[in-house]
Design a protein around this motif. Structure first.
Motif, PDB file in Angstrom:
ATOM      1  N   VAL A 191       0.826  -1.201   0.000  1.00 53.99           N
ATOM      2  CA  VAL A 191       0.000   0.000   0.000  1.00 53.99           C
ATOM      3  C   VAL A 191       0.864   1.258   0.000  1.00 53.99           C
ATOM      4  O   VAL A 191       2.049   1.213   0.337  1.00 53.99           O
ATOM      5  CB  VAL A 191      -0.951   0.044   1.225  1.00 53.99           C
ATOM      6  N   VAL A 192       0.251   2.383  -0.387  1.00 57.10           N
ATOM      7  CA  VAL A 192       0.894   3.693  -0.336  1.00 57.10           C
ATOM      8  C   VAL A 192       0.043   4.580   0.563  1.00 57.10           C
ATOM      9  O   VAL A 192      -1.184   4.475   0.576  1.00 57.10           O
ATOM     10  CB  VAL A 192       1.054   4.300  -1.754  1.00 57.10           C
ATOM     11  N   VAL A 193       0.709   5.454   1.345  1.00 63.84           N
ATOM     12  CA  VAL A 193       0.005   6.367   2.245  1.00 63.84           C
ATOM     13  C   VAL A 193      -0.432   7.581   1.440  1.00 63.84           C
ATOM     14  O   VAL A 193       0.371   8.197   0.735  1.00 63.84           O
ATOM     15  CB  VAL A 193       0.906   6.777   3.429  1.00 63.84           C
ATOM     16  N   LEU A 194      -1.710   7.951   1.542  1.00 65.27           N
ATOM     17  CA  LEU A 194      -2.280   9.033   0.742  1.00 65.27           C
ATOM     18  C   LEU A 194      -2.226  10.394   1.426  1.00 65.27           C
ATOM     19  O   LEU A 194      -2.253  11.418   0.747  1.00 65.27           O
ATOM     20  CB  LEU A 194      -3.746   8.707   0.400  1.00 65.27           C
ATOM     21  N   SER A 195      -2.184  10.426   2.763  1.00 60.68           N
ATOM     22  CA  SER A 195      -2.207  11.719   3.448  1.00 60.68           C
ATOM     23  C   SER A 195      -1.484  11.617   4.782  1.00 60.68           C
ATOM     24  O   SER A 195      -1.255  10.532   5.297  1.00 60.68           O
ATOM     25  CB  SER A 195      -3.641  12.184   3.667  1.00 60.68           C
ATOM     26  N   GLY A 196      -1.137  12.774   5.332  1.00 59.07           N
ATOM     27  CA  GLY A 196      -0.472  12.820   6.625  1.00 59.07           C
ATOM     28  C   GLY A 196       1.026  12.987   6.491  1.00 59.07           C
ATOM     29  O   GLY A 196       1.557  13.221   5.408  1.00 59.07           O
ATOM     30  N   LYS A 197       1.734  12.858   7.609  1.00 58.64           N
ATOM     31  CA  LYS A 197       3.176  13.097   7.628  1.00 58.64           C
ATOM     32  C   LYS A 197       3.966  12.084   6.805  1.00 58.64           C
ATOM     33  O   LYS A 197       5.065  12.371   6.360  1.00 58.64           O
ATOM     34  CB  LYS A 197       3.697  13.130   9.066  1.00 58.64           C
ATOM     35  N   ASP A 198       3.417  10.909   6.588  1.00 56.34           N
ATOM     36  CA  ASP A 198       4.097   9.860   5.828  1.00 56.34           C
ATOM     37  C   ASP A 198       3.568   9.741   4.400  1.00 56.34           C
ATOM     38  O   ASP A 198       3.736   8.698   3.753  1.00 56.34           O
ATOM     39  CB  ASP A 198       3.947   8.512   6.540  1.00 56.34           C
ATOM     40  N   LYS A 199       2.955  10.806   3.880  1.00 59.43           N
ATOM     41  CA  LYS A 199       2.358  10.790   2.546  1.00 59.43           C
ATOM     42  C   LYS A 199       3.382  10.364   1.491  1.00 59.43           C
ATOM     43  O   LYS A 199       4.505  10.851   1.477  1.00 59.43           O
ATOM     44  CB  LYS A 199       1.827  12.177   2.199  1.00 59.43           C
ATOM     45  N   GLY A 200       2.976   9.414   0.652  1.00 64.09           N
ATOM     46  CA  GLY A 200       3.838   8.948  -0.419  1.00 64.09           C
ATOM     47  C   GLY A 200       4.667   7.729  -0.072  1.00 64.09           C
ATOM     48  O   GLY A 200       5.211   7.077  -0.958  1.00 64.09           O
ATOM     49  N   LYS A 201       4.782   7.388   1.209  1.00 67.13           N
ATOM     50  CA  LYS A 201       5.562   6.216   1.607  1.00 67.13           C
ATOM     51  C   LYS A 201       4.792   4.944   1.275  1.00 67.13           C
ATOM     52  O   LYS A 201       3.567   4.908   1.381  1.00 67.13           O
ATOM     53  CB  LYS A 201       5.869   6.236   3.104  1.00 67.13           C
TER      54      LYS A 201
ATOM     55  N   VAL B 198       1.213  -0.581   8.800  1.00 61.30           N
ATOM     56  CA  VAL B 198       2.062  -0.690   7.620  1.00 61.30           C
ATOM     57  C   VAL B 198       3.521  -0.652   8.055  1.00 61.30           C
ATOM     58  O   VAL B 198       3.907   0.201   8.855  1.00 61.30           O
ATOM     59  CB  VAL B 198       1.768   0.454   6.624  1.00 61.30           C
ATOM     60  N   SER B 199       4.332  -1.574   7.526  1.00 64.14           N
ATOM     61  CA  SER B 199       5.741  -1.642   7.928  1.00 64.14           C
ATOM     62  C   SER B 199       6.493  -0.388   7.501  1.00 64.14           C
ATOM     63  O   SER B 199       6.369   0.070   6.369  1.00 64.14           O
ATOM     64  CB  SER B 199       6.409  -2.879   7.323  1.00 64.14           C
ATOM     65  N   GLY B 200       7.244   0.188   8.437  1.00 67.40           N
ATOM     66  CA  GLY B 200       8.070   1.362   8.157  1.00 67.40           C
ATOM     67  C   GLY B 200       7.327   2.671   8.070  1.00 67.40           C
ATOM     68  O   GLY B 200       7.908   3.693   7.703  1.00 67.40           O
ATOM     69  N   VAL B 201       6.048   2.689   8.400  1.00 65.98           N
ATOM     70  CA  VAL B 201       5.224   3.892   8.277  1.00 65.98           C
ATOM     71  C   VAL B 201       4.557   4.194   9.612  1.00 65.98           C
ATOM     72  O   VAL B 201       4.220   3.288  10.365  1.00 65.98           O
ATOM     73  CB  VAL B 201       4.146   3.695   7.185  1.00 65.98           C
ATOM     74  N   ASN B 202       4.373   5.488   9.927  1.00 71.66           N
ATOM     75  CA  ASN B 202       3.691   5.953  11.135  1.00 71.66           C
ATOM     76  C   ASN B 202       4.373   5.407  12.392  1.00 71.66           C
ATOM     77  O   ASN B 202       3.755   4.750  13.223  1.00 71.66           O
ATOM     78  CB  ASN B 202       2.209   5.555  11.103  1.00 71.66           C
ATOM     79  N   ILE B 203       5.654   5.699  12.523  1.00 74.27           N
ATOM     80  CA  ILE B 203       6.443   5.245  13.672  1.00 74.27           C
ATOM     81  C   ILE B 203       6.148   6.135  14.871  1.00 74.27           C
ATOM     82  O   ILE B 203       6.333   7.352  14.818  1.00 74.27           O
ATOM     83  CB  ILE B 203       7.959   5.280  13.362  1.00 74.27           C
ATOM     84  N   ALA B 204       5.678   5.529  15.957  1.00 75.25           N
ATOM     85  CA  ALA B 204       5.388   6.250  17.199  1.00 75.25           C
ATOM     86  C   ALA B 204       6.565   6.052  18.150  1.00 75.25           C
ATOM     87  O   ALA B 204       7.126   4.965  18.243  1.00 75.25           O
ATOM     88  CB  ALA B 204       4.108   5.716  17.832  1.00 75.25           C
TER      89      ALA B 204
ATOM     90  N   HIS C 109      -5.605   4.778   9.690  1.00 77.43           N
ATOM     91  CA  HIS C 109      -6.964   4.515   9.237  1.00 77.43           C
ATOM     92  C   HIS C 109      -6.896   3.992   7.807  1.00 77.43           C
ATOM     93  O   HIS C 109      -6.072   4.446   6.998  1.00 77.43           O
ATOM     94  CB  HIS C 109      -7.827   5.775   9.310  1.00 77.43           C
ATOM     95  N   ILE C 110      -7.768   3.062   7.491  1.00 80.10           N
ATOM     96  CA  ILE C 110      -7.736   2.392   6.193  1.00 80.10           C
ATOM     97  C   ILE C 110      -8.000   3.364   5.034  1.00 80.10           C
ATOM     98  O   ILE C 110      -7.561   3.135   3.918  1.00 80.10           O
ATOM     99  CB  ILE C 110      -8.718   1.204   6.196  1.00 80.10           C
ATOM    100  N   SER C 111      -8.679   4.491   5.305  1.00 78.96           N
ATOM    101  CA  SER C 111      -8.963   5.468   4.250  1.00 78.96           C
ATOM    102  C   SER C 111      -7.727   6.261   3.852  1.00 78.96           C
ATOM    103  O   SER C 111      -7.718   6.916   2.817  1.00 78.96           O
ATOM    104  CB  SER C 111     -10.061   6.431   4.702  1.00 78.96           C
ATOM    105  N   LYS C 112      -6.658   6.204   4.667  1.00 76.66           N
ATOM    106  CA  LYS C 112      -5.435   6.937   4.365  1.00 76.66           C
ATOM    107  C   LYS C 112      -4.452   6.140   3.521  1.00 76.66           C
ATOM    108  O   LYS C 112      -3.383   6.635   3.173  1.00 76.66           O
ATOM    109  CB  LYS C 112      -4.737   7.374   5.659  1.00 76.66           C
ATOM    110  N   VAL C 113      -4.780   4.892   3.196  1.00 77.07           N
ATOM    111  CA  VAL C 113      -3.892   4.071   2.376  1.00 77.07           C
ATOM    112  C   VAL C 113      -4.641   3.562   1.151  1.00 77.07           C
ATOM    113  O   VAL C 113      -5.865   3.456   1.153  1.00 77.07           O
ATOM    114  CB  VAL C 113      -3.307   2.874   3.169  1.00 77.07           C
ATOM    115  N   ALA C 114      -3.869   3.296   0.085  1.00 74.76           N
ATOM    116  CA  ALA C 114      -4.443   2.745  -1.142  1.00 74.76           C
ATOM    117  C   ALA C 114      -3.558   1.618  -1.631  1.00 74.76           C
ATOM    118  O   ALA C 114      -2.333   1.650  -1.460  1.00 74.76           O
ATOM    119  CB  ALA C 114      -4.558   3.819  -2.211  1.00 74.76           C
ATOM    120  N   HIS C 115      -4.166   0.641  -2.244  1.00 76.70           N
ATOM    121  CA  HIS C 115      -3.439  -0.493  -2.806  1.00 76.70           C
ATOM    122  C   HIS C 115      -2.523   0.010  -3.926  1.00 76.70           C
ATOM    123  O   HIS C 115      -2.866   0.946  -4.639  1.00 76.70           O
ATOM    124  CB  HIS C 115      -4.441  -1.513  -3.356  1.00 76.70           C
ATOM    125  N   VAL C 116      -1.342  -0.612  -4.089  1.00 79.57           N
ATOM    126  CA  VAL C 116      -0.381  -0.204  -5.110  1.00 79.57           C
ATOM    127  C   VAL C 116      -0.379  -1.222  -6.237  1.00 79.57           C
ATOM    128  O   VAL C 116      -0.319  -2.427  -5.997  1.00 79.57           O
ATOM    129  CB  VAL C 116       1.039  -0.092  -4.501  1.00 79.57           C
TER     130      VAL C 116
END
Length: 105
Positions: free
Chosen positions: A12-22, A38-44, A67-74
């Motif tokens: 998947v690819v992140v569509l919005s937020g600080k990790d957009k495009g990852k 998602v691996s490597g994304v949204n590290i707290a 949230h599932i709405s922030k990611v899209a299948h690649v």
């Protein structure tokens, strides 16, 4: 409850937020909360005091759910696509909207 359009193991690819495009692979799906990890994304980052089980303490990093709405299948060419369900050969399969190809899983 509707069938999940994004499942564990999907790219998947992140569509919005600080990790957009990852991009990354879904390591965990939380369908009741409509979230995915998602691996490597949204590290707290959490501060941990030293304890008996962890005498070092310090900063602990972990992947937090998105949230599932922030990611899209690649797709194979790396572009985001929506997912729909179709019936092919008597089976319900996930299909990439942009390419029309079936998604494994």
């Amino acid at each position: 409850m509707a069938a999940a359009k994004i499942k564990k193991g999907d790219r998947v690819v992140v569509l919005s937020g600080k990790d957009k495009g990852k991009t990354g692979e879904v390591t965990q799906s939380l369908p009741k909360e409509d979230k995915v990890v998602v691996s490597g994304v949204n590290i707290a980052v959490r501060h941990a005091k030293p304890s008996q089980s962890d005498p070092q303490g310090g900063l602990k990093r972990a992947e937090a759910p998105l949230h599932i709405s922030k990611v899209a299948h690649v797709t194979a060419d790396g572009k985001p696509t929506r997912v729909r369900f179709e019936e092919r050969d008597g089976k319900k399969v996930r299909v990439a909207v942009k390419t029309g190809e079936a998604i494994n899983g």
